[in-house]
Scaffold this motif. Structure first.
Motif, PDB file in Angstrom:
ATOM      1  N   MET A  31       0.850  -1.182   0.000  1.00 52.77           N
ATOM      2  CA  MET A  31       0.000   0.000   0.000  1.00 52.77           C
ATOM      3  C   MET A  31       0.888   1.235   0.000  1.00 52.77           C
ATOM      4  O   MET A  31       1.856   1.296   0.762  1.00 52.77           O
ATOM      5  CB  MET A  31      -0.897   0.015   1.241  1.00 52.77           C
ATOM      6  CG  MET A  31      -1.852  -1.164   1.323  1.00 52.77           C
ATOM      7  SD  MET A  31      -3.042  -1.223  -0.023  1.00 52.77           S
ATOM      8  CE  MET A  31      -3.981   0.236   0.298  1.00 52.77           C
ATOM      9  N   PRO A  32       0.563   2.211  -0.825  1.00 50.28           N
ATOM     10  CA  PRO A  32       1.372   3.432  -0.835  1.00 50.28           C
ATOM     11  C   PRO A  32       1.162   4.217   0.456  1.00 50.28           C
ATOM     12  O   PRO A  32       0.113   4.123   1.093  1.00 50.28           O
ATOM     13  CB  PRO A  32       0.831   4.211  -2.035  1.00 50.28           C
ATOM     14  CG  PRO A  32      -0.552   3.696  -2.225  1.00 50.28           C
ATOM     15  CD  PRO A  32      -0.540   2.262  -1.769  1.00 50.28           C
ATOM     16  N   ASP A  33       2.171   4.962   0.850  1.00 51.18           N
ATOM     17  CA  ASP A  33       2.068   5.823   2.016  1.00 51.18           C
ATOM     18  C   ASP A  33       1.350   7.097   1.581  1.00 51.18           C
ATOM     19  O   ASP A  33       1.890   7.896   0.828  1.00 51.18           O
ATOM     20  CB  ASP A  33       3.454   6.143   2.566  1.00 51.18           C
ATOM     21  CG  ASP A  33       3.408   7.059   3.783  1.00 51.18           C
ATOM     22  OD1 ASP A  33       2.300   7.396   4.236  1.00 51.18           O
ATOM     23  OD2 ASP A  33       4.478   7.425   4.276  1.00 51.18           O
ATOM     24  N   CYS A  34       0.156   7.260   2.058  1.00 54.19           N
ATOM     25  CA  CYS A  34      -0.672   8.403   1.659  1.00 54.19           C
ATOM     26  C   CYS A  34      -0.774   9.447   2.764  1.00 54.19           C
ATOM     27  O   CYS A  34      -1.635  10.329   2.703  1.00 54.19           O
ATOM     28  CB  CYS A  34      -2.070   7.923   1.278  1.00 54.19           C
ATOM     29  SG  CYS A  34      -2.077   6.805  -0.130  1.00 54.19           S
ATOM     30  N   SER A  35       0.100   9.369   3.768  1.00 51.98           N
ATOM     31  CA  SER A  35      -0.022  10.283   4.908  1.00 51.98           C
ATOM     32  C   SER A  35       0.170  11.739   4.499  1.00 51.98           C
ATOM     33  O   SER A  35      -0.517  12.622   5.020  1.00 51.98           O
ATOM     34  CB  SER A  35       0.943   9.899   6.026  1.00 51.98           C
ATOM     35  OG  SER A  35       2.275   9.906   5.569  1.00 51.98           O
ATOM     36  N   ASP A  36       1.084  12.006   3.569  1.00 54.41           N
ATOM     37  CA  ASP A  36       1.278  13.392   3.118  1.00 54.41           C
ATOM     38  C   ASP A  36       0.036  13.910   2.398  1.00 54.41           C
ATOM     39  O   ASP A  36      -0.368  15.066   2.586  1.00 54.41           O
ATOM     40  CB  ASP A  36       2.490  13.511   2.192  1.00 54.41           C
ATOM     41  CG  ASP A  36       3.810  13.369   2.933  1.00 54.41           C
ATOM     42  OD1 ASP A  36       3.822  13.499   4.177  1.00 54.41           O
ATOM     43  OD2 ASP A  36       4.828  13.118   2.267  1.00 54.41           O
ATOM     44  N   THR A  37      -0.579  13.062   1.597  1.00 56.35           N
ATOM     45  CA  THR A  37      -1.798  13.455   0.888  1.00 56.35           C
ATOM     46  C   THR A  37      -2.932  13.704   1.878  1.00 56.35           C
ATOM     47  O   THR A  37      -3.656  14.702   1.762  1.00 56.35           O
ATOM     48  CB  THR A  37      -2.214  12.362  -0.122  1.00 56.35           C
ATOM     49  OG1 THR A  37      -1.140  12.162  -1.046  1.00 56.35           O
ATOM     50  CG2 THR A  37      -3.470  12.752  -0.879  1.00 56.35           C
ATOM     51  N   ALA A  38      -3.069  12.829   2.862  1.00 53.04           N
ATOM     52  CA  ALA A  38      -4.105  13.007   3.877  1.00 53.04           C
ATOM     53  C   ALA A  38      -3.872  14.304   4.648  1.00 53.04           C
ATOM     54  O   ALA A  38      -4.823  15.044   4.928  1.00 53.04           O
ATOM     55  CB  ALA A  38      -4.135  11.811   4.827  1.00 53.04           C
ATOM     56  N   ASP A  39      -2.629  14.588   4.990  1.00 51.18           N
ATOM     57  CA  ASP A  39      -2.306  15.833   5.692  1.00 51.18           C
ATOM     58  C   ASP A  39      -2.693  17.049   4.854  1.00 51.18           C
ATOM     59  O   ASP A  39      -3.255  18.020   5.372  1.00 51.18           O
ATOM     60  CB  ASP A  39      -0.814  15.906   6.033  1.00 51.18           C
ATOM     61  CG  ASP A  39      -0.406  14.937   7.129  1.00 51.18           C
ATOM     62  OD1 ASP A  39      -1.289  14.435   7.861  1.00 51.18           O
ATOM     63  OD2 ASP A  39       0.805  14.685   7.257  1.00 51.18           O
ATOM     64  N   SER A  40      -2.403  17.007   3.560  1.00 47.93           N
ATOM     65  CA  SER A  40      -2.740  18.120   2.663  1.00 47.93           C
ATOM     66  C   SER A  40      -4.244  18.317   2.569  1.00 47.93           C
ATOM     67  O   SER A  40      -4.744  19.450   2.577  1.00 47.93           O
ATOM     68  CB  SER A  40      -2.164  17.877   1.263  1.00 47.93           C
ATOM     69  OG  SER A  40      -0.766  17.869   1.299  1.00 47.93           O
ATOM     70  N   ILE A  41      -4.982  17.218   2.483  1.00 49.50           N
ATOM     71  CA  ILE A  41      -6.438  17.305   2.411  1.00 49.50           C
ATOM     72  C   ILE A  41      -6.990  17.891   3.707  1.00 49.50           C
ATOM     73  O   ILE A  41      -7.867  18.767   3.681  1.00 49.50           O
ATOM     74  CB  ILE A  41      -7.054  15.923   2.113  1.00 49.50           C
ATOM     75  CG1 ILE A  41      -6.689  15.481   0.689  1.00 49.50           C
ATOM     76  CG2 ILE A  41      -8.577  15.941   2.320  1.00 49.50           C
ATOM     77  CD1 ILE A  41      -7.017  14.038   0.381  1.00 49.50           C
ATOM     78  N   CYS A  42      -6.466  17.436   4.840  1.00 47.80           N
ATOM     79  CA  CYS A  42      -6.924  17.956   6.136  1.00 47.80           C
ATOM     80  C   CYS A  42      -6.618  19.442   6.278  1.00 47.80           C
ATOM     81  O   CYS A  42      -7.448  20.207   6.781  1.00 47.80           O
ATOM     82  CB  CYS A  42      -6.301  17.160   7.277  1.00 47.80           C
ATOM     83  SG  CYS A  42      -6.981  15.495   7.421  1.00 47.80           S
TER      84      CYS A  42
END
Length: 86
Positions: free
Chosen positions: A8-19
């Motif tokens: 699974m790709p690490d999507c934490s940066d994307t989630a942070d940006s969305i938040c």
């Protein structure tokens, strides 16, 4: 196990940006929170979780509007999601 490895790709940066975007949007609009339609599916669960992460679960109003064709498991899933986000 089945011997299948799923990466699974690490999507934490994307989630942070969305938040960050959600929080900024709420502040700029001068509203008190978000209203999220929750169906029991993955898409609405993700939206609700990101909103709660961005501004806190107390500022999220989740609405579930089942119909006569809504599977009973959807109500169970929505309830579990609400509990996990509170």
């Amino acid at each position: 196990g089945s011997g299948i490895l799923v990466l699974m790709p690490d999507c934490s940066d994307t989630a942070d940006s969305i938040c960050d975007l959600l929080k900024i949007t709420m502040e700029k609009s001068k509203c008190n929170g978000f209203v999220v339609g929750i169906s029991g599916g993955v898409d609405s669960a993700l939206v609700a979780a990101l909103c709660a992460r961005a501004v806190g679960s107390s500022k999220i109003l989740g609405i579930f509007m089942p119909s006569n064709v809504t599977p009973p498991t959807d109500a169970t899933d929505v309830s579990a999601l609400a509990t996990s986000l509170s």
